[in-house]
Enzyme design. Structure first.
Site, mmCIF file in Angstrom:
data_model
loop_
_atom_site.group_PDB
_atom_site.id
_atom_site.type_symbol
_atom_site.label_atom_id
_atom_site.label_comp_id
_atom_site.label_asym_id
_atom_site.label_seq_id
_atom_site.Cartn_x
_atom_site.Cartn_y
_atom_site.Cartn_z
ATOM 1 N N GLU A 96 -68.623 127.289 10.827
ATOM 2 C CA GLU A 96 -68.239 128.378 10.101
ATOM 3 C C GLU A 96 -67.274 129.162 10.740
ATOM 4 O OE1 GLU A 96 -72.571 126.861 9.288
ATOM 5 O OE2 GLU A 96 -71.521 127.930 11.033
ATOM 6 N N ASN A 101 -60.040 135.267 9.573
ATOM 7 C CA ASN A 101 -59.678 134.618 10.861
ATOM 8 C C ASN A 101 -58.792 133.477 10.399
ATOM 9 O OD1 ASN A 101 -59.115 133.330 13.253
ATOM 10 N ND2 ASN A 101 -61.286 133.330 13.953
ATOM 11 N N TYR A 108 -58.105 124.557 12.128
ATOM 12 C CA TYR A 108 -59.239 123.581 11.703
ATOM 13 C C TYR A 108 -58.627 122.863 10.331
ATOM 14 C CZ TYR A 108 -62.440 126.792 14.279
ATOM 15 O OH TYR A 108 -62.729 127.455 15.423
#
Length: 136
Positions: A96, A101, A108
Site C-alpha cells: 500500500e 506519494n 513501484y
C-alpha cells in the site's frame, strides 16, 4: 538486528507515523519476515521489508535517507526484495502507498507493480487513502 536503530532513524525522517526500533526488532526476529538494508561506505542509507505468507509477500516498508533520494537506492532495494522473496517461493507481491506519494508510486510502477485497488482512509496523520499495488 544491528541495523534496527538506523532503519528507525530513516523511518522517522520519512513517515508521519514511523515504526519504532522495537517494531523493526520484532519484525526482524520473525521467521515470516524479510528485511534488507542498503549500505554505502558502511552507512545505512535505506531499507525494505516484507511479511511472507505462503506464496505472497506483503511489502511493509521501503525508505531511503532523504539526502540519498534520486540515487536509485529504492529501486535496488525493491529488486533485491523481489529476488530474495522469489528464493523463498513468493510469487505475488503486494503493498500500500499513500495516494499523494507520487514519488513512491512511480518507483513501484517502474518496478512492474500495478495499481489494484484503494483502501479508503488507510493512512493516519493525515488521513488519506492507500493505493494497493501488486506484482505477480
Amino acid at each position: 538486528m544491528e541495523d534496527v536503530q538506523a532503519a528507525a532513524a530513516i523511518e522517522r525522517e520519512n513517515f508521519s507515523k514511523p515504526w519504532k526500533e522495537k517494531d523493526f526488532a520484532d519484525a526482524v526476529r520473525s521467521s515470516n519476515a524479510l528485511y534488507l538494508t542498503a549500505e554505502i561506505e558502511e552507512e545505512i542509507v535505506g531499507y525494505a521489508g516484507m511479511w511472507i505468507a505462503l506464496d505472497e509477500g506483503e511489502i511493509t516498508n521501503v525508505s531511503v535517507k532523504k539526502d540519498r533520494w534520486g540515487c536509485a537506492i529504492g529501486k535496488k532495494l525493491m529488486e533485491a526484495l523481489e529476488e530474495e522473496g522469489n528464493k523463498t517461493g513468493v510469487a505475488a507481491f503486494f503493498l500500500e502507498v499513500r495516494k499523494s506519494n507520487e514519488r513512491a508510486r512511480n518507483l513501484y510502477k517502474h518496478c512492474g507493480f500495478q495499481e489494484a485497488g484503494i483502501r479508503k482512509n488507510f493512512y493516519e496523520s493525515p488521513v488519506e487513502d492507500g493505493i494497493v499495488m501488486c506484482k505477480r
